[in-house]
Design a protein around this motif. Structure first.
Motif, mmCIF file in Angstrom:
data_model
loop_
_atom_site.group_PDB
_atom_site.id
_atom_site.type_symbol
_atom_site.label_atom_id
_atom_site.label_comp_id
_atom_site.label_asym_id
_atom_site.label_seq_id
_atom_site.Cartn_x
_atom_site.Cartn_y
_atom_site.Cartn_z
ATOM 1 N N PHE A 289 79.584 112.774 107.958
ATOM 2 C CA PHE A 289 79.471 113.330 106.608
ATOM 3 C C PHE A 289 80.414 114.512 106.424
ATOM 4 O O PHE A 289 81.040 114.658 105.370
ATOM 5 C CB PHE A 289 78.027 113.747 106.335
ATOM 6 N N ALA A 290 80.514 115.356 107.448
ATOM 7 C CA ALA A 290 81.440 116.487 107.361
ATOM 8 C C ALA A 290 82.884 116.011 107.346
ATOM 9 O O ALA A 290 83.723 116.544 106.601
ATOM 10 C CB ALA A 290 81.197 117.446 108.528
ATOM 11 N N TYR A 291 83.184 114.993 108.151
ATOM 12 C CA TYR A 291 84.554 114.497 108.240
ATOM 13 C C TYR A 291 85.016 113.863 106.924
ATOM 14 O O TYR A 291 86.139 114.080 106.472
ATOM 15 C CB TYR A 291 84.659 113.484 109.379
ATOM 16 N N ARG A 292 84.152 113.086 106.300
ATOM 17 C CA ARG A 292 84.488 112.431 105.037
ATOM 18 C C ARG A 292 84.276 113.330 103.824
ATOM 19 O O ARG A 292 84.665 112.971 102.705
ATOM 20 C CB ARG A 292 83.658 111.157 104.859
ATOM 21 N N GLY A 293 83.688 114.492 104.037
ATOM 22 C CA GLY A 293 83.420 115.379 102.906
ATOM 23 C C GLY A 293 82.376 114.804 101.971
ATOM 24 O O GLY A 293 82.591 114.723 100.758
ATOM 25 N N LEU A 294 81.231 114.409 102.531
ATOM 26 C CA LEU A 294 80.165 113.775 101.759
ATOM 27 C C LEU A 294 78.956 114.703 101.680
ATOM 28 O O LEU A 294 78.103 114.695 102.581
ATOM 29 C CB LEU A 294 79.765 112.448 102.413
ATOM 30 N N VAL B 288 71.516 107.305 101.563
ATOM 31 C CA VAL B 288 72.152 106.206 100.835
ATOM 32 C C VAL B 288 73.275 106.732 99.944
ATOM 33 O O VAL B 288 73.247 107.870 99.465
ATOM 34 C CB VAL B 288 71.120 105.436 99.980
ATOM 35 N N GLY B 289 74.283 105.885 99.738
ATOM 36 C CA GLY B 289 75.389 106.224 98.864
ATOM 37 C C GLY B 289 74.967 106.265 97.404
ATOM 38 O O GLY B 289 73.980 105.632 97.010
ATOM 39 N N ALA B 290 75.726 106.999 96.593
ATOM 40 C CA ALA B 290 75.357 107.215 95.201
ATOM 41 C C ALA B 290 75.289 105.915 94.413
ATOM 42 O O ALA B 290 74.342 105.671 93.652
ATOM 43 C CB ALA B 290 76.354 108.178 94.559
ATOM 44 N N GLY C 234 67.833 111.227 101.668
ATOM 45 C CA GLY C 234 68.844 111.862 100.822
ATOM 46 C C GLY C 234 69.729 110.849 100.137
ATOM 47 O O GLY C 234 69.836 109.693 100.560
ATOM 48 N N VAL C 235 70.341 111.297 99.047
ATOM 49 C CA VAL C 235 71.320 110.496 98.309
ATOM 50 C C VAL C 235 72.621 111.283 98.291
ATOM 51 O O VAL C 235 72.644 112.473 97.924
ATOM 52 C CB VAL C 235 70.856 110.209 96.874
ATOM 53 N N LEU C 236 73.715 110.649 98.703
ATOM 54 C CA LEU C 236 75.015 111.317 98.766
ATOM 55 C C LEU C 236 75.598 111.513 97.375
ATOM 56 O O LEU C 236 75.327 110.732 96.452
ATOM 57 C CB LEU C 236 75.990 110.489 99.609
ATOM 58 N N ALA C 237 76.417 112.525 97.230
ATOM 59 C CA ALA C 237 77.178 112.713 95.995
ATOM 60 C C ALA C 237 78.217 111.610 95.890
ATOM 61 O O ALA C 237 78.756 111.148 96.901
ATOM 62 C CB ALA C 237 77.847 114.088 95.995
ATOM 63 N N GLU C 238 78.502 111.170 94.673
ATOM 64 C CA GLU C 238 79.450 110.077 94.480
ATOM 65 C C GLU C 238 80.853 110.527 94.880
ATOM 66 O O GLU C 238 81.323 111.585 94.462
ATOM 67 C CB GLU C 238 79.435 109.606 93.026
ATOM 68 N N SER C 239 81.521 109.703 95.672
ATOM 69 C CA SER C 239 82.845 110.052 96.181
ATOM 70 C C SER C 239 83.932 109.112 95.688
ATOM 71 O O SER C 239 85.113 109.379 95.880
ATOM 72 C CB SER C 239 82.835 110.026 97.721
ATOM 73 N N GLY C 240 83.540 107.998 95.059
ATOM 74 C CA GLY C 240 84.532 107.033 94.608
ATOM 75 C C GLY C 240 85.153 106.246 95.741
ATOM 76 O O GLY C 240 86.260 105.730 95.610
ATOM 77 N N VAL D 65 88.277 96.912 92.853
ATOM 78 C CA VAL D 65 88.886 96.889 94.186
ATOM 79 C C VAL D 65 87.861 97.270 95.245
ATOM 80 O O VAL D 65 87.759 96.637 96.293
ATOM 81 C CB VAL D 65 90.102 97.826 94.235
ATOM 82 N N ARG D 66 87.084 98.323 94.970
ATOM 83 C CA ARG D 66 86.081 98.755 95.957
ATOM 84 C C ARG D 66 85.014 97.696 96.159
ATOM 85 O O ARG D 66 84.546 97.476 97.277
ATOM 86 C CB ARG D 66 85.441 100.068 95.503
#
Length: 397
Positions: free
Chosen positions: A125-130, A146-148, A184-190, A392-393
């Motif tokens: 999480f720290a490495y990806r900035g999540l 979980v992801g946003a 927890g729910v992660l902030a959206e990163s796109g 694309v994602r």
């Protein structure tokens, strides 16, 4: 007088275009789609190039089992579950003990409602900035973050439960679903992280069956749960009740079988301290006797994108040929239309309207259809470019 001269032909052209609306609509759709397709394809390719290369460039090295380097990269970056081999957990410590890089484990083998379950460590999480948008991060065995995007689509909230899906529907003796608690729910990163479920790598091993928890055999009330009992040991039978959820009450009953150093990972993100450390690591893993491979994601992605660009060029050429055919057919439609209206144009000449103004009416009709088709093409292209990143994602996940 000049404005009236110009206005007359435009009015006549518009009235004709509006009167034969079905023919006009078909022409606009044919021309608009023909113009939009190559622009949309080109836009999607550019978005895919930017999306795929940016995530690859942010990941210096990936360590994994020998095999397809591209499958390894797709597993590590986009959590593709199929195709990647396995590498033992002890390789994480080997990288860390070298003092040349940081190692982040990944185990991507299972899923829940088609969303990949990513076993990793808090360093990811720290490495990806999540950052965590809601709730808290992983705290114990059985927790998940979980992801946003996947949280929004599935309706998952903090405190809810997510059950892993078995690999085979009818494998009754295999992996049973594990109920995980959403902490927890992660902030959206796109990025692909928005579509994933993150757990500690030990939880991923628990899903695989490397660990389990069951009722205390010493105090078990069901006599069928105990196969044999001595003063030193109690052996459970197949009737012993296994836990499919980790709670505060049964947490201590969960235990692993085997040596954790040999437990599997699908990839290890390797972050060298500097360029020299990266060169040293690449040199070490290029030796033939090495059982694993260390790849540079950006190199593999560049090779994939080169193939993608070639395919895009071939597609654009085909669409260009199609466009020429559509334009020729549209020209034929206009020519036949003008020929069928010869009596109408002759009547206008008898009323004193010059051939120049009649030619202006014909040109205005063609221009109106062309402008409307160009507007449609522009709208479709803008929509594709707007939604392109998401498309694309989704295709990568």
């Amino acid at each position: 007088m000049e404005p009236a001269v110009v206005k007359g032909p435009l009015q006549l052209a518009w009235q004709y275009v509006a009167h034969y609306r079905v023919r006009t609509l078909l022409l606009i759709l044919a021309l608009g789609l023909t113009l939009a397709l190559p622009l949309a394809v080109r836009g999607l390719v550019q978005i895919a190039q930017a999306e795929m290369r940016s995530r690859a460039a942010a990941t210096p090295l990936v360590l994994g089992a020998k095999g397809s380097p591209l499958e390894l990269v797709l597993n590590a970056l986009y959590f593709r579950r199929r195709g990647a081999g396995e590498i033992p957990q002890k390789q994480v410590q080997a990288i860390r003990s070298s003092g040349l890089a940081t190692a982040i484990p990944l185990y991507v083998r299972y899923h829940a409602q088609q969303a990949p379950i990513v076993g990793t460590s808090l360093e990811y999480f720290a490495y990806r900035g999540l950052p965590i948008a809601q709730g808290r991060t992983l705290g114990r065995l059985g927790d998940c973050v979980v992801g946003a995007r996947v949280a929004r689509e599935r309706g998952w909230q903090v405190g809810g439960k997510v059950s892993s899906s078995p690999e085979q529907v009818f494998d009754l003796a295999g992996i049973y679903p594990l109920r995980m608690t959403v902490t927890g729910v992660l902030a959206e990163s796109g990025t692909a992280d928005d579509h994933a479920i993150f757990v500690d790598v030990k939880t991923a091993w628990l899903i695989e069956g490397k660990a389990h928890g069951h009722e205390d055999l010493v105090t078990a009330e069901d006599p069928n749960a105990v196969l044999s009992r001595t003063d030193q040991n109690v052996v459970g039978s197949k009737a012993v009740r296994m836990y499919n959820e980790v709670t505060a009450e049964n947490l201590k009953s969960f235990h692993f079988h085997g040596n954790p150093d040999d437990f599997p990972l699908t990839a290890i993100l390797v972050v060298p301290k500097d360029e020299k450390a990266q060169a040293i690591l690449l040199g070490r893993y290029q030796k033939p006797e090495m059982a694993h491979q260390l790849v540079q994601p950006v190199v593999e992605m560049d090779a994939l994108l080169a193939t993608l660009v070639q395919a895009e060029r071939f597609t654009v050429v085909l669409l260009g040929v199609l466009g020429v055919v559509v334009i020729l057919i549209s020209s034929l439609v206009f020519a036949l239309s003008f020929k069928m209206r010869r009596r109408e144009f002759a009547t206008l000449e008898d009323l004193g309207i010059s051939r120049w103004r009649i030619a202006t009416v014909k040109a205005a009709e063609v221009v109106m259809v062309g402008v409307l088709a160009a507007g449609l093409a522009g709208g479709i292209t803008a929509l594709v470019w707007e939604l392109g990143a998401g498309l694309v994602r989704m295709s990568l996940n």
